[in-house]
Design a protein around this motif. Structure first.
Motif, PDB file in Angstrom:
ATOM      1  N   SER A 140       0.815  -1.220   0.000  1.00 18.14           N
ATOM      2  CA  SER A 140       0.000   0.000   0.000  1.00 18.14           C
ATOM      3  C   SER A 140       0.851   1.273   0.000  1.00 18.14           C
ATOM      4  N   ASN A 141       2.128   1.170   0.369  1.00 21.48           N
ATOM      5  CA  ASN A 141       3.034   2.327   0.355  1.00 21.48           C
ATOM      6  C   ASN A 141       4.410   1.853  -0.100  1.00 21.48           C
ATOM      7  N   PRO A 142       4.580   1.662  -1.394  1.00 25.42           N
ATOM      8  CA  PRO A 142       5.794   1.023  -1.912  1.00 25.42           C
ATOM      9  C   PRO A 142       7.003   1.932  -2.081  1.00 25.42           C
ATOM     10  N   SER A 143       6.879   3.191  -1.785  1.00 23.43           N
ATOM     11  CA  SER A 143       7.882   4.126  -2.283  1.00 23.43           C
ATOM     12  C   SER A 143       9.137   4.306  -1.452  1.00 23.43           C
ATOM     13  N   HIS A 144       9.205   3.822  -0.205  1.00 20.67           N
ATOM     14  CA  HIS A 144      10.363   4.204   0.593  1.00 20.67           C
ATOM     15  C   HIS A 144      11.221   3.068   1.146  1.00 20.67           C
ATOM     16  N   LEU A 145      10.639   2.030   1.714  1.00 28.34           N
ATOM     17  CA  LEU A 145      11.438   1.016   2.407  1.00 28.34           C
ATOM     18  C   LEU A 145      12.405   0.338   1.449  1.00 28.34           C
ATOM     19  N   ARG A 146      13.687   0.410   1.798  1.00 31.41           N
ATOM     20  CA  ARG A 146      14.737  -0.149   0.952  1.00 31.41           C
ATOM     21  C   ARG A 146      15.439  -1.336   1.603  1.00 31.41           C
ATOM     22  N   GLU A 147      15.479  -1.347   2.937  1.00 27.31           N
ATOM     23  CA  GLU A 147      16.189  -2.407   3.653  1.00 27.31           C
ATOM     24  C   GLU A 147      15.297  -2.968   4.749  1.00 27.31           C
ATOM     25  N   LEU A 148      15.106  -4.290   4.729  1.00 29.00           N
ATOM     26  CA  LEU A 148      14.275  -4.962   5.709  1.00 29.00           C
ATOM     27  C   LEU A 148      15.038  -6.177   6.229  1.00 29.00           C
ATOM     28  N   VAL A 149      15.287  -6.182   7.530  1.00 31.59           N
ATOM     29  CA  VAL A 149      16.027  -7.279   8.146  1.00 31.59           C
ATOM     30  C   VAL A 149      15.098  -8.010   9.109  1.00 31.59           C
ATOM     31  N   LEU A 150      14.800  -9.255   8.777  1.00 36.29           N
ATOM     32  CA  LEU A 150      13.910 -10.097   9.574  1.00 36.29           C
ATOM     33  C   LEU A 150      14.580 -11.426   9.919  1.00 36.29           C
ATOM     34  N   SER A 151      15.897 -11.473   9.914  1.00 35.36           N
ATOM     35  CA  SER A 151      16.594 -12.728  10.179  1.00 35.36           C
ATOM     36  C   SER A 151      16.306 -13.224  11.594  1.00 35.36           C
ATOM     37  N   MET A 152      16.448 -14.520  11.772  1.00 35.03           N
ATOM     38  CA  MET A 152      16.248 -15.210  13.044  1.00 35.03           C
ATOM     39  C   MET A 152      14.807 -15.122  13.545  1.00 35.03           C
ATOM     40  N   ASN A 153      13.847 -15.074  12.620  1.00 36.26           N
ATOM     41  CA  ASN A 153      12.423 -15.175  12.926  1.00 36.26           C
ATOM     42  C   ASN A 153      11.912 -16.464  12.291  1.00 36.26           C
ATOM     43  N   LYS A 154      10.684 -16.795  12.527  1.00 35.58           N
ATOM     44  CA  LYS A 154      10.077 -18.004  11.958  1.00 35.58           C
ATOM     45  C   LYS A 154       9.098 -17.593  10.856  1.00 35.58           C
ATOM     46  N   LEU A 155       9.657 -17.095   9.764  1.00 33.41           N
ATOM     47  CA  LEU A 155       8.845 -16.535   8.689  1.00 33.41           C
ATOM     48  C   LEU A 155       8.141 -17.587   7.846  1.00 33.41           C
ATOM     49  N   GLY A 156       8.684 -18.771   7.768  1.00 35.77           N
ATOM     50  CA  GLY A 156       8.116 -19.827   6.934  1.00 35.77           C
ATOM     51  C   GLY A 156       8.303 -19.517   5.461  1.00 35.77           C
ATOM     52  N   ASP A 157       8.132 -20.522   4.639  1.00 39.48           N
ATOM     53  CA  ASP A 157       8.325 -20.365   3.195  1.00 39.48           C
ATOM     54  C   ASP A 157       7.370 -19.342   2.589  1.00 39.48           C
ATOM     55  N   SER A 158       6.102 -19.381   3.010  1.00 40.92           N
ATOM     56  CA  SER A 158       5.134 -18.458   2.410  1.00 40.92           C
ATOM     57  C   SER A 158       5.415 -17.013   2.829  1.00 40.92           C
ATOM     58  N   GLY A 159       5.867 -16.791   4.074  1.00 38.74           N
ATOM     59  CA  GLY A 159       6.210 -15.443   4.521  1.00 38.74           C
ATOM     60  C   GLY A 159       7.388 -14.881   3.750  1.00 38.74           C
ATOM     61  N   VAL A 160       8.397 -15.715   3.554  1.00 43.59           N
ATOM     62  CA  VAL A 160       9.577 -15.286   2.795  1.00 43.59           C
ATOM     63  C   VAL A 160       9.180 -14.984   1.354  1.00 43.59           C
ATOM     64  N   LYS A 161       8.323 -15.836   0.780  1.00 42.91           N
ATOM     65  CA  LYS A 161       7.896 -15.618  -0.609  1.00 42.91           C
ATOM     66  C   LYS A 161       7.147 -14.291  -0.766  1.00 42.91           C
ATOM     67  N   LEU A 162       6.260 -13.971   0.164  1.00 47.74           N
ATOM     68  CA  LEU A 162       5.527 -12.700   0.106  1.00 47.74           C
ATOM     69  C   LEU A 162       6.494 -11.511   0.020  1.00 47.74           C
ATOM     70  N   LEU A 163       7.511 -11.544   0.853  1.00 48.59           N
ATOM     71  CA  LEU A 163       8.465 -10.430   0.885  1.00 48.59           C
ATOM     72  C   LEU A 163       9.431 -10.477  -0.297  1.00 48.59           C
ATOM     73  N   LYS A 164       9.829 -11.657  -0.691  1.00 51.13           N
ATOM     74  CA  LYS A 164      10.736 -11.803  -1.843  1.00 51.13           C
ATOM     75  C   LYS A 164      10.056 -11.314  -3.121  1.00 51.13           C
ATOM     76  N   ASP A 165       8.760 -11.571  -3.244  1.00 48.68           N
ATOM     77  CA  ASP A 165       8.012 -11.088  -4.413  1.00 48.68           C
ATOM     78  C   ASP A 165       8.033  -9.562  -4.469  1.00 48.68           C
ATOM     79  N   LEU A 166       7.933  -8.911  -3.317  1.00 45.15           N
ATOM     80  CA  LEU A 166       8.011  -7.445  -3.282  1.00 45.15           C
ATOM     81  C   LEU A 166       9.398  -6.967  -3.700  1.00 45.15           C
TER      82      LEU A 166
END
Length: 178
Positions: A140-166
């Motif tokens: 909904s607000n794609p214009s600013h976030l450039r770096e996102l660090v979520l390491s050492m969480n339990k994101l699961g394959d689908s969570g990682v895919k959602l963010l990787k697609d972005l």
């Protein structure tokens, strides 16, 4: 002005003083690192009161491993919704953020006035559910976030895919995803 107060025993009294400085119309504080202090929710609530001020020009806030839970994150999210336009970098790693905290802060990211470019949520208990809320906010607000660090969480394959697609979509600015 640059203030690095990490791991130095900052208390509620110190947070109240910092909040007062952030509320001051002469505040030149741009960088504040309070990581590894036991601020807890009460300290973050006090600090959040200063962040609400539209005259606050803080650009970087680091609160890693400060014992913050949903209550503190709710106050921080409220402050950032009130004054979203200056903060560029937010580090909240190693707090008890969880999915509910991610949802609270995702509301900030949805705001078109939000200018966050860097967000660190390492080891915060984020799961696939939190990833879904985060991905929705970033869509909904794609214009600013450039770096996102979520390491050492339990994101699961689908969570990682959602963010990787972005990250892979040129419409979004996300360049670094860990």
């Amino acid at each position: 002005m640059y203030s690095m107060l990490c791991d130095c025993g900052v208390t509620d009294e110190g947070c109240a003083a910092l909040a007062s400085a952030l509320r001051s119309n002469t505040s030149h504080l741009r960088y504040l690192n309070l990581s590894y202090n036991k601020l807890g929710d009460s300290g973050v609530k006090l600090l959040s009161a200063g962040l609400e001020n539209p005259l606050c020009k803080l650009e970087t806030l680091k609160l890693e491993d400060c014992g913050v839970t949903d209550e503190g994150f709710a106050a921080l999210a409220s402050a950032l919704r009130s004054n979203p336009s200056h903060l560029r970098e937010l580090h909240l790693s190693e707090n008890k953020l969880g999915d509910s905290g991610v949802k609270l802060l995702s509301g900030v990211l949805e705001n078109p006035l939000c200018k966050l470019e860097t967000l660190w949520w390492r080891r915060c208990g984020v799961t696939e559910e939190g990833c879904a809320a985060l991905a929705s906010a970033l869509r909904s607000n794609p214009s600013h976030l450039r770096e996102l660090v979520l390491s050492m969480n339990k994101l699961g394959d689908s969570g990682v895919k959602l963010l990787k697609d972005l990250q892979d979509d040129p419409h979004y600015k996300l360049q670094i995803l860990m």
